[in-house]
Scaffold this active site. Structure first.
Site, PDB file in Angstrom:
ATOM      1  N   HIS A   1      -5.037  -4.020   4.601  1.00 38.62           N
ATOM      2  CA  HIS A   1      -5.039  -2.925   3.635  1.00 38.62           C
ATOM      3  C   HIS A   1      -3.620  -2.448   3.370  1.00 38.62           C
ATOM      4  O   HIS A   1      -3.253  -2.153   2.221  1.00 38.62           O
ATOM      5  CB  HIS A   1      -5.904  -1.772   4.155  1.00 38.62           C
ATOM      6  CG  HIS A   1      -6.163  -0.709   3.143  1.00 38.62           C
ATOM      7  ND1 HIS A   1      -5.552   0.535   3.194  1.00 38.62           N
ATOM      8  CD2 HIS A   1      -6.969  -0.688   2.062  1.00 38.62           C
ATOM      9  CE1 HIS A   1      -5.983   1.266   2.182  1.00 38.62           C
ATOM     10  NE2 HIS A   1      -6.836   0.556   1.474  1.00 38.62           N
ATOM     11  N   CYS A   2      -2.807  -2.377   4.406  1.00 35.41           N
ATOM     12  CA  CYS A   2      -1.418  -1.933   4.265  1.00 35.41           C
ATOM     13  C   CYS A   2      -0.610  -2.851   3.351  1.00 35.41           C
ATOM     14  O   CYS A   2       0.383  -2.425   2.757  1.00 35.41           O
ATOM     15  CB  CYS A   2      -0.728  -1.888   5.623  1.00 35.41           C
ATOM     16  SG  CYS A   2      -1.470  -0.815   6.855  1.00 35.41           S
ATOM     17  N   ALA A   3      -1.024  -4.123   3.259  1.00 32.86           N
ATOM     18  CA  ALA A   3      -0.249  -5.120   2.530  1.00 32.86           C
ATOM     19  C   ALA A   3      -0.699  -5.292   1.090  1.00 32.86           C
ATOM     20  O   ALA A   3      -0.140  -6.130   0.372  1.00 32.86           O
ATOM     21  CB  ALA A   3      -0.338  -6.463   3.253  1.00 32.86           C
TER      22      ALA A   3
ATOM     23  N   ARG B   1       0.833  -1.213   0.000  1.00 36.13           N
ATOM     24  CA  ARG B   1       0.000   0.000   0.000  1.00 36.13           C
ATOM     25  C   ARG B   1       0.861   1.254   0.000  1.00 36.13           C
ATOM     26  O   ARG B   1       0.470   2.285  -0.578  1.00 36.13           O
ATOM     27  CB  ARG B   1      -0.918  -0.011   1.233  1.00 36.13           C
ATOM     28  CG  ARG B   1      -1.854   1.189   1.365  1.00 36.13           C
ATOM     29  CD  ARG B   1      -2.869   1.278   0.259  1.00 36.13           C
ATOM     30  NE  ARG B   1      -3.588   0.033   0.027  1.00 36.13           N
ATOM     31  CZ  ARG B   1      -4.503  -0.130  -0.911  1.00 36.13           C
ATOM     32  NH1 ARG B   1      -4.820   0.864  -1.729  1.00 36.13           N
ATOM     33  NH2 ARG B   1      -5.106  -1.298  -1.068  1.00 36.13           N
TER      34      ARG B   1
ATOM     35  N   ASN C   1      -8.617  -1.455   8.858  1.00 37.08           N
ATOM     36  CA  ASN C   1      -7.605  -1.733   7.838  1.00 37.08           C
ATOM     37  C   ASN C   1      -7.994  -2.942   6.979  1.00 37.08           C
ATOM     38  O   ASN C   1      -7.210  -3.865   6.770  1.00 37.08           O
ATOM     39  CB  ASN C   1      -6.242  -1.946   8.504  1.00 37.08           C
ATOM     40  CG  ASN C   1      -5.082  -1.671   7.579  1.00 37.08           C
ATOM     41  OD1 ASN C   1      -4.483  -2.590   7.030  1.00 37.08           O
ATOM     42  ND2 ASN C   1      -4.763  -0.398   7.387  1.00 37.08           N
TER      43      ASN C   1
END
Length: 345
Positions: free
Chosen positions: A336-338, A97, A285
């Protein structure tokens, strides 16, 4: 194929970053490998297994490309389903992300990359490979990169795909990334997303690696509607105080269309499996993809079930899939960050 880097700053006229819930061509992810970032071999293995589970889950709904240097493909393939494609693009860590390409489209079927400079969240982490992922992916795909003129991460911006951005100042108006004024940063962010309206909340600088990315707290569900994870009334830590300020900002804000926002508040998990102080237990997330929403569960049966029911109500045409991603929470991130989506054109 070769990419080109445009001489202008910001997206060309007519281009914009579409909403996450618009149709995807594929999802990009990154394979974590760098031992100076993850020195514990067993934890790195847990992290890789978690990333593989997320990728395999998403691949049931849409194509997935895992970015990894060729030397790591054999080990990655042992954990990844055959439907996950491996590209020979070296990585350090898993946060696609933030380090991955931010794609933009136009109504004529054009696809370009809106370029953010990734500097390891203000120089906090090695990023020799991760800092080159945007240009390397664009080169492989033969896409033009339009520089934003900003250093930062797409995880630090929430957007509705219809003109409105939401961000914490702490991770943008911060000398570890940008020495510009807030007004200059706002102008460049709007041009980087093809947006018209910025909503700023203060955030918290210097207390986590991201300087308080918004996507761990508040998310656009659709234009005019936001989900936010709220702390318990007795919580008085610096992030809980900041979350209340962000909520107050949202309650008084209007979007690019002049609408007051409809806000869905979800509780934070309480009785969770991992109790370390720096563990990120973020329901917010989650990742929206073709036909599904992939979210985290943390072992608090009451709030886990409540969050899944809330997501099913907010995204009624998608299957809600909950995963144990505690390994990501221990490193300060989530699903979400990944992930990073490529929109369908």
């Amino acid at each position: 194929m070769m990419s080109a880097q445009a001489s202008t700053t910001g997206l060309p006229e007519g281009y914009f970053v579409p909403a996450e819930d618009d149709p995807h061509e594929r999802t990009f992810m990154q394979w974590p490998v760098h031992r100076s970032v993850h020195p514990d071999r067993w934890f790195l293995q847990d992290l890789q297994e978690t990333i593989a589970e997320i990728a395999n889950t998403i691949a049931e709904f849409e194509p997935v490309v895992m970015l990894a240097g060729a030397d790591y493909h054999a080990n990655a393939r042992k954990l990844l389903s055959q439907s996950v494609e491996l590209w020979d693009i070296p990585t350090d860590d898993l946060w696609c992300r933030d380090a991955g390409p931010l794609f933009a489209i136009n109504d004529q079927g054009g696809l370009v990359v809106s370029g953010m400079k990734f500097n390891g969240w203000g120089g906090k982490q090695v990023h020799d490979n991760d800092g080159q992922i945007v240009s390397r992916v664009a080169e492989r795909m033969g896409l033009t990169v339009y520089p934003s003129g900003l250093t930062g991460e797409p995880g630090g911006v929430e957007w509705d795909g219809h003109g409105t951005l939401l961000a914490h100042e702490s991770c943008w108006v911060n000398p570890n990334r940008n020495t510009l004024s807030r007004a200059e940063i706002e102008d460049r962010l709007l041009r980087a997303y093809g947006a018209d309206k910025m909503i700023w909340a203060p955030g918290v600088a210097g207390h986590d690696i991201t300087d308080d990315h918004i996507d761990a707290l508040a998310r656009f569900v659709r234009p005019g509607e936001v989900l936010i994870q709220v702390p318990y009334p007795e919580d008085d830590d610096i992030f809980s105080i900041s979350a209340r300020k962000t909520l107050a900002t949202l309650k008084s804000a209007t979007d690019a269309e002049g609408r007051h926002l409809k806000i869905t508040e979800v509780p934070s998990p309480d009785r969770i499996r991992v109790t370390s102080d720096d563990f990120l237990a973020s329901y917010a997330n989650y990742y929206v993809l073709n036909g599904a929403v992939v979210c985290a569960e943390f072992g608090d049966q009451d709030t886990d079930v409540e969050m899944q029911r809330t997501l099913q109500r907010l995204y009624p045409d998608r299957e809600v899939v909950a995963l144990n991603v505690d390994a990501l929470g221990e490193t300060g991130g989530g699903i979400h960050c990944a992930t990073q989506q490529q929109p369908r054109v």
